[in-house]
Design an enzyme around this catalytic site. Structure first.
Site, PDB file in Angstrom:
ATOM      1  N   LYS A   1       8.817  -0.434  13.194  1.00 41.27           N
ATOM      2  CA  LYS A   1       9.435  -0.199  11.885  1.00 41.27           C
ATOM      3  C   LYS A   1      10.553   0.834  12.004  1.00 41.27           C
ATOM      4  CE  LYS A   1       5.642  -0.973   8.562  1.00 41.27           C
ATOM      5  NZ  LYS A   1       4.823  -0.397   7.507  1.00 41.27           N
TER       6      LYS A   1
ATOM      7  N   GLU B   1      10.610  -4.848   4.152  1.00 46.76           N
ATOM      8  CA  GLU B   1      10.634  -6.265   3.756  1.00 46.76           C
ATOM      9  C   GLU B   1      10.268  -6.434   2.279  1.00 46.76           C
ATOM     10  OE1 GLU B   1       9.201  -5.025   6.464  1.00 46.76           O
ATOM     11  OE2 GLU B   1       9.080  -6.485   8.101  1.00 46.76           O
TER      12      GLU B   1
ATOM     13  N   GLY C   1      -4.526  -1.595   5.569  1.00 41.58           N
ATOM     14  CA  GLY C   1      -3.769  -2.765   5.107  1.00 41.58           C
ATOM     15  C   GLY C   1      -4.477  -4.068   5.432  1.00 41.58           C
ATOM     16  N   ARG C   2      -4.984  -4.170   6.669  1.00 38.91           N
ATOM     17  CA  ARG C   2      -5.604  -5.437   7.085  1.00 38.91           C
ATOM     18  C   ARG C   2      -7.012  -5.610   6.525  1.00 38.91           C
ATOM     19  NH1 ARG C   2      -4.215  -2.011  11.041  1.00 38.91           N
ATOM     20  NH2 ARG C   2      -5.767  -1.081  12.416  1.00 38.91           N
TER      21      ARG C   2
ATOM     22  N   LYS D   1       0.836  -1.197   0.000  1.00 40.02           N
ATOM     23  CA  LYS D   1       0.000   0.000   0.000  1.00 40.02           C
ATOM     24  C   LYS D   1       0.875   1.253   0.000  1.00 40.02           C
ATOM     25  CE  LYS D   1      -3.196   2.471   2.933  1.00 40.02           C
ATOM     26  NZ  LYS D   1      -3.967   2.520   4.171  1.00 40.02           N
TER      27      LYS D   1
ATOM     28  N   HIS E   1      -5.857 -32.736  19.819  1.00 39.90           N
ATOM     29  CA  HIS E   1      -4.847 -33.634  20.374  1.00 39.90           C
ATOM     30  C   HIS E   1      -3.675 -32.849  20.920  1.00 39.90           C
ATOM     31  CE1 HIS E   1      -7.088 -36.982  18.700  1.00 39.90           C
ATOM     32  NE2 HIS E   1      -7.364 -36.131  17.724  1.00 39.90           N
TER      33      HIS E   1
ATOM     34  N   GLU F   1      -4.346  -6.143  15.459  1.00 35.88           N
ATOM     35  CA  GLU F   1      -3.805  -4.877  14.979  1.00 35.88           C
ATOM     36  C   GLU F   1      -4.868  -3.782  15.098  1.00 35.88           C
ATOM     37  OE1 GLU F   1      -2.315  -4.679  10.891  1.00 35.88           O
ATOM     38  OE2 GLU F   1      -0.496  -3.738  11.631  1.00 35.88           O
TER      39      GLU F   1
HETATM   40  O1  LIG Z   1       1.154  -2.687   2.235  1.00 34.33           O
HETATM   41  P1  LIG Z   1       2.268  -2.042   2.992  1.00 34.33           P
HETATM   42  O2  LIG Z   1       2.214  -0.556   2.940  1.00 34.33           O
HETATM   43  O3  LIG Z   1       3.596  -2.572   2.536  1.00 34.33           O
HETATM   44  O4  LIG Z   1       2.094  -2.427   4.485  1.00 34.33           O
HETATM   45  C1  LIG Z   1       2.188  -3.727   4.959  1.00 34.33           C
HETATM   46  C2  LIG Z   1       1.771  -3.780   6.400  1.00 34.33           C
HETATM   47  O5  LIG Z   1       2.562  -2.827   7.103  1.00 34.33           O
HETATM   48  C3  LIG Z   1       2.311  -2.666   8.480  1.00 34.33           C
HETATM   49  O6  LIG Z   1       2.840  -3.713   9.177  1.00 34.33           O
HETATM   50  C4  LIG Z   1       0.859  -2.478   8.784  1.00 34.33           C
HETATM   51  O7  LIG Z   1       0.672  -2.534  10.153  1.00 34.33           O
HETATM   52  C5  LIG Z   1      -0.005  -3.520   8.091  1.00 34.33           C
HETATM   53  O8  LIG Z   1      -1.376  -3.259   8.310  1.00 34.33           O
HETATM   54  C6  LIG Z   1       0.298  -3.472   6.617  1.00 34.33           C
HETATM   55  O9  LIG Z   1      -0.530  -4.370   5.946  1.00 34.33           O
END
Ligand SMILES: O=P(O)(O)OC[C@H]1O[C@H](O)[C@H](O)[C@@H](O)[C@@H]1O
Length: 545
Positions: A510, A210, A265-266, A204, A382, A351
């Site tokens: 981050k 990463e 994002g989520r 986003k 189990h 989150e």
């Molecule tokens: O999609 P991006 O901008 O790379 O973000 C990836 C992720 O970054 C963070 O960890 C946010 O807390 C997430 O909600 C998000 O999905």
């Protein structure tokens, strides 16, 4: 003190929950409990009768929802009000699954139109890849998709694709890379052929470390396998709000799928972040997924609170966290395809509701979001179910199962169902000391030994669970199920009056990670940090190479 915990209803609930009889008694008192405490919506059936509640509990919970203005908060979200106050954003993932003829105006623009344009672009792309008309740099069709992203840009596409495996295009394969650990991408790329591999970079923000690092490594792998810089256009696409940065990064402008800052994002799998899903299951099935979620949106927006499935589930979760001291909530999926869902709901809920202040900054004096965890049945039975049955912590559970299996093999599904229902029954009724003694009759044991063993076999029961059933796991029922949990999360955040849509804790991690990176690279000294961080950094510097 917050207004919430001072309210009369909150305190009535506190007193009421203490006096409530064991669920066994509630079931004996009310033989119609299953009929009155179950509901259906959008292809989902919810049995909530195995909860610590009677009609008075429900009335108090709905009263709490009314007093905290839940209905108007729901409306505010659907209307596009800036309910993410700290980031000054509307929260409109519901617009991603709106019908094309709907109008949702944000800053003077009908965003449904923009969403439809992006879906049309996705549809064209999906057809190009799946028909084989999109060729790789040596003229071969694409056989493998590698989706690179993390957080919501990873979990949504991965877990939904996994769940909808029976709908996959047989000529395509999909792989997901999230973690920056080089092992992840190395292992994923090992069996792949650069000539037939397409990379989707999903971010986003287009600034997540990463994802940028993994994409650069993917590019290096691609070039080192014989492709040239010019071939990148046929093998790399991106999904992002930051089109400028993606272009600067080297992604062809035509290969960029936009998204918007009003999608968290989520909550983003419904946007072009869902491109890997659409490629694997086809655009018609992807639209069915959106439609399933849209049905749940309509149900959530228009159904009275007392019959509203996400409201009921949200209120029960709040009941256990705030009035029974439950610290966690377990999601148990009795369907192998849904095995990833607990991890998806974990990000969604933790989150969103892992917060400590209300919207105006007041520190909360009640528990907010619980730890969400879980796994697939019957495997967990189990292992960790022992703690659910006899541990000291109260852990409310959701059991999720389709009535029909995609793989109706012999006795498998009937056995799976018997385990699912048997677990909810055992959790609810438990086993009394007397019952345990009866079971030991005829054993070659002294009275004292029987008594001791009966104490170990005794189970208090009264452990709450919801059971969610659906006819079959389809894109539509999955869409409804995920939207149900999204809204269930919203309900709790709204009553607690917290911001369920920011994530400052994640942001801190981050930025500190980036600072440590400069120190690990020896560009910056670490001696001013706490001695533990300094020690760890020095150890890495000395020994990592
Ligand atoms: O999609 P991006 O901008 O790379 O973000 C990836 C992720 O970054 C963070 O960890 C946010 O807390 C997430 O909600 C998000 O999905």
């Amino acid at each position: 003190m917050t207004e919430l915990t001072q309210s009369q209803t909150w305190n009535e609930l506190k007193a009421h929950t203490k006096d409530l009889p064991h669920m066994r008694v509630l079931f004996e008192q009310d033989k119609l409990r299953f009929d009155t405490m179950s509901t259906s919506a959008c292809g989902l059936f919810l049995d909530y009768s195995k909860n610590r509640a009677n009609q008075e509990t429900l009335s108090l919970l709905f009263k709490l929802a009314e007093e905290t203005k839940l209905a108007s908060k729901i409306k505010a979200m659907f209307d596009g009000d800036v309910i993410n106050t700290t980031e000054k954003r509307a929260v409109l993932h519901t617009a991603l699954r709106a019908k094309p003829e709907q109008k949702i105006i944000l800053d003077g623009i009908n965003i449904v139109e923009e969403v439809q344009q992006t879906q049309a672009k996705m549809a064209t792309f999906v057809t190009a890849i799946t028909s084989g008309s999109w060729k790789g740099y040596t003229g071969k069709s694409i056989t493998d998709i590698v989706s690179i992203g993390i957080g919501g840009s990873f979990l949504g596409p991965k877990i939904v694709s996994q769940a909808l495996r029976p709908y996959w295009n047989k000529d395509l394969n999909c792989h997901f890379v999230g973690n920056v650990d080089g092992t992840s991408i190395t292992e994923k790329l090992k069996p792949l052929d650069a000539e037939t591999t397409l990379f989707i970079m999903s971010s986003k923000s287009f600034s997540t470390q990463e994802t940028l690092t993994n994409t650069l490594s993917a590019k290096d792998w691609f070039i080192s396998n014989g492709a040239s810089q010019a071939d990148i256009a046929q093998h790399f696409v991106a999904v992002t709000t930051n089109v400028a940065k993606a272009t600067e990064f080297g992604i062809d402008a035509d290969n960029i799928f936009p998204m918007w800052d009003w999608v968290g994002g989520r909550y983003s799998l419904w946007s072009a972040i869902g491109l890997p899903i659409a490629l694997m299951i086809g655009m018609d099935n992807f639209r069915e997924l959106l439609d399933g979620a849209h049905e749940m949106d309509k149900h959530f927006a228009n159904t009275p609170l007392s019959e509203n499935m996400p409201v009921i589930m949200g209120l029960f979760s709040l009941l256990y966290g705030n009035f029974h001291n439950a610290q966690s909530h377990v999601v148990l999926t009795y369907d192998h395809y849904l095995r990833g869902l607990p991890a998806y709901f974990q990000q969604l809920d933790m989150e969103s509701n892992g917060k400590s202040v209300t919207l105006d900054g007041t520190r909360v004096d009640f528990s907010t979001g619980p730890v969400i965890w879980g796994g697939e049945g019957t495997n967990g039975q189990h292992a960790y179910h022992q703690l659910l049955h006899q541990g000291t912590a109260l852990i409310p559970a959701d059991f999720i199962m389709p009535l029909k299996s995609h793989n109706p093999l012999g006795e498998h599904h009937i056995q799976l169902a018997s385990n699912c229902f048997g677990q909810t029954q055992a959790l609810m009724q438990g086993r009394s000391y007397e019952e345990a003694l009866v079971e030991l009759e005829g054993c070659d044991l002294s009275i004292d030994e029987k008594s001791t063993i009966a104490k170990h076999k005794e189970m208090q029961g009264n452990k709450p669970s919801n059971t969610i059933l659906m006819d079959k796991l389809t894109p539509g029922t999955l869409g409804s199920l995920i939207a149900l949990y999204e809204h269930r999360t919203f309900v709790q955040g709204a009553i607690w009056d917290i911001n369920s849509f920011d994530q400052w804790g994640v942001e801190l991690g981050k930025s500190l990670g980036n600072d440590v990176l400069t120190r690990l690279g020896a560009e910056k000294d670490a001696s001013e940090l706490d001695c533990s961080s300094n020690g760890l950094i020095n150890m890495f510097r000395q020994q990592s190479i």
